[in-house]
Design a protein around this motif. Structure first.
Motif, PDB file in Angstrom:
ATOM      1  N   VAL A   1       1.049  -1.019   0.100  1.00  9.57           N
ATOM      2  CA  VAL A   1      -0.046  -0.099  -0.103  1.00  9.57           C
ATOM      3  C   VAL A   1       0.875   1.369  -0.084  1.00  9.57           C
ATOM      4  N   VAL A   2       1.940   1.169   0.883  1.00 10.88           N
ATOM      5  CA  VAL A   2       2.827   2.333   0.828  1.00 10.88           C
ATOM      6  C   VAL A   2       3.576   2.578  -0.530  1.00 10.88           C
ATOM      7  N   ASN A   3       3.797   1.571  -1.036  1.00  9.67           N
ATOM      8  CA  ASN A   3       4.540   1.811  -2.350  1.00  9.67           C
ATOM      9  C   ASN A   3       3.749   2.140  -3.321  1.00  9.67           C
TER      10      ASN A   3
ATOM     11  N   LEU B   1       3.046   5.987  -3.136  1.00 11.82           N
ATOM     12  CA  LEU B   1       4.138   6.896  -3.552  1.00 11.82           C
ATOM     13  C   LEU B   1       3.657   7.399  -4.974  1.00 11.82           C
ATOM     14  N   TYR B   2       2.750   6.548  -5.934  1.00  6.54           N
ATOM     15  CA  TYR B   2       2.774   7.052  -7.258  1.00  6.54           C
ATOM     16  C   TYR B   2       1.113   7.026  -7.376  1.00  6.54           C
TER      17      TYR B   2
ATOM     18  N   ASP C   1      -7.222   7.927  -5.649  1.00 10.95           N
ATOM     19  CA  ASP C   1      -6.796   6.754  -4.899  1.00 10.95           C
ATOM     20  C   ASP C   1      -6.649   7.040  -3.504  1.00 10.95           C
ATOM     21  N   VAL C   2      -6.395   8.136  -3.212  1.00 16.56           N
ATOM     22  CA  VAL C   2      -6.146   8.532  -1.780  1.00 16.56           C
ATOM     23  C   VAL C   2      -7.371   8.168  -0.806  1.00 16.56           C
TER      24      VAL C   2
ATOM     25  N   PHE D   1      -8.096   4.205   3.688  1.00 20.70           N
ATOM     26  CA  PHE D   1      -8.775   3.232   4.219  1.00 20.70           C
ATOM     27  C   PHE D   1      -8.172   1.618   4.214  1.00 20.70           C
ATOM     28  N   ALA D   2      -7.493   1.590   3.440  1.00 16.65           N
ATOM     29  CA  ALA D   2      -6.519   0.292   3.325  1.00 16.65           C
ATOM     30  C   ALA D   2      -5.458   0.483   4.293  1.00 16.65           C
TER      31      ALA D   2
END
Length: 400
Positions: free
Chosen positions: A42-44, A47-48, A53-54, A59-60
């Motif tokens: 999710v973090v990766n 980044l893009y 998608d925010v 929530f994820a």
């Protein structure tokens, strides 16, 4: 059945009442570790990510953080509870074996070997039981990260796998040598406890003899302590060296992957490279934690072997010695004790023949006064212990 398999069977029996907690803690540990790997994805991705998608990523992210919290706390609590209960049952089991053990076995084993097993070895296993949950969760996190690496790029996954295999071989070598050193140090600690007991019980005699006092301190205590220290230092240094080698390999993989990416994978998106670096840097923490527990695992393995030896040494066919005595309608008087061809043999000491008492024939009636006389070492105490039933005869019979 050897001592190791006997202890394994005993631990499995102790685990049986707690299998729901063990299963639940294992599931929570897997959920927590897998959630960490998913959180890295999710973090990766974040980044893009685009603005649309925010919300989904938020929530994820929050859900995975909650799962990590629940999984890690649940796994730790269950492992700690089960571990402490098993240690308590193991202590009670060892105490019961000692109370029911044949007296001659207790005399052979000696107090200086017995007390360290009941205290130091059991505490070593207790310490490892406390860290086992962290060890398991960290291992699951590392496996989850490897799965994510395979999703990102199978080529990078293979490179990382080769490095992990090399690091595992180094740690396997270090663990084998280290456990051997821990075992040697543990045997020396038995001698150290024997020497501690000697200087405590023989304090007056040592105080009166300066030469003997210095010989005990210099030739026995100092040499034993220095030998334990040297063996422990060498063993732990092996683990430290292997750990540093594994850490260095991680950075080598990162450097090689970033250097070769433009040539081998020119069309791979930037998210693959960033995710690869992010996962490898994060994996270093869990893997270091797993590796850091390996010395404790080695010491716990040695402690378990010592407990297994004690448990096997004190096995006795009389399993009802601690049971409540049945209420008897009246006392039964022993009218006589008779020895018929009774023999008893001690273990042979290297360089000499074993001492054998008997065969002895003796009949003692109730109310008789019997004097047992003889030179030192002739077997007077052994004969009395045979009369009392403290020693089981190796030949002949004792009749009431």
């Amino acid at each position: 059945m050897n001592s190791r398999s006997g202890l394994t069977t005993q631990i499995l029996q102790l685990l049986r009442p707690y299998w729901p907690l063990v299963l639940g803690g294992s599931v929570l540990g897997v959920v927590g570790g897998a959630s960490v790997a998913a959180l890295l994805a999710v973090v990766n991705h974040g980044l893009y990510a685009t603005q649309a998608d925010v919300v989904t990523l938020f929530f994820a992210f929050a859900g995975l953080c909650l799962l990590i919290l629940i999984g890690s706390i649940g796994a730790d609590i269950s492992a700690n509870y089960v571990g402490q209960r098993i240690i308590a049952e193991l202590r009670k089991s060892l105490a019961a074996k000692i109370l029911a053990a044949p007296i001659d076995q207790l005399e052979i084993y000696r107090t200086h070997r017995l007390i360290p097993v009941l205290t130091q070895d059991v505490d070593t296993i207790s310490d490892f039981a406390f860290f086992f949950s962290s060890f398991f969760v960290s291992l699951v996190i590392a496996l989850g990260c490897m799965v994510y690496l395979a999703v990102l790029s199978w080529q990078l996954f293979l490179i990382t796998g080769v490095v992990i295999v090399l690091g595992s071989l180094a740690h396997g070598y270090a663990r084998t040598r280290g456990v051997r050193g821990f075992s040697t140090a543990r045997e020396a600690e038995d001698q150290l406890h024997k020497q501690y007991r000697a200087i405590a019980e023989g304090a007056k005699e040592l105080r009166l003899n300066r030469v003997r006092r210095r010989r005990v301190y210099v030739e026995q205590l100092q040499q034993t302590v220095d030998r334990i220290s040297s063996v422990q230092i060498r063993s732990i240094n092996l683990f430290v060296t292997a750990r540093a080698f594994g850490t260095m390999l991680f950075f080598v993989v990162i450097g090689v992957a970033l250097t070769l990416r433009p040539f081998l994978w020119p069309d791979s998106p930037a998210a693959v490279s960033s995710g690869f670096v992010l996962v490898l840097l994060f994996m270093r923490g869990p893997i270091d934690q797993v590796i850091g527990i390996l010395p404790a695992l080695g010491r716990a393995q040695v402690a378990m072997r010592r407990i297994a030896e004690l448990s096997e040494q004190f096995s006795t066919p009389e399993h009802d010695l601690l049971a409540s005595a049945p209420a008897a309608p009246g006392k039964t008087a022993i009218e006589s004790i008779e020895l018929r061809g009774v023999t008893y043999a001690f273990r042979a000491v290297p360089g000499s023949d074993p001492f054998v008492l008997g065969p002895v024939d003796l009949f003692v009636r109730q109310g008789d006064i019997v004097f047992i006389v003889g030179q030192n070492g002739s077997g007077k105490t052994t004969l009395i212990k045979l009369l009392l039933g403290l020693y089981a005869p190796h030949g002949g019979a004792v009749l009431w």
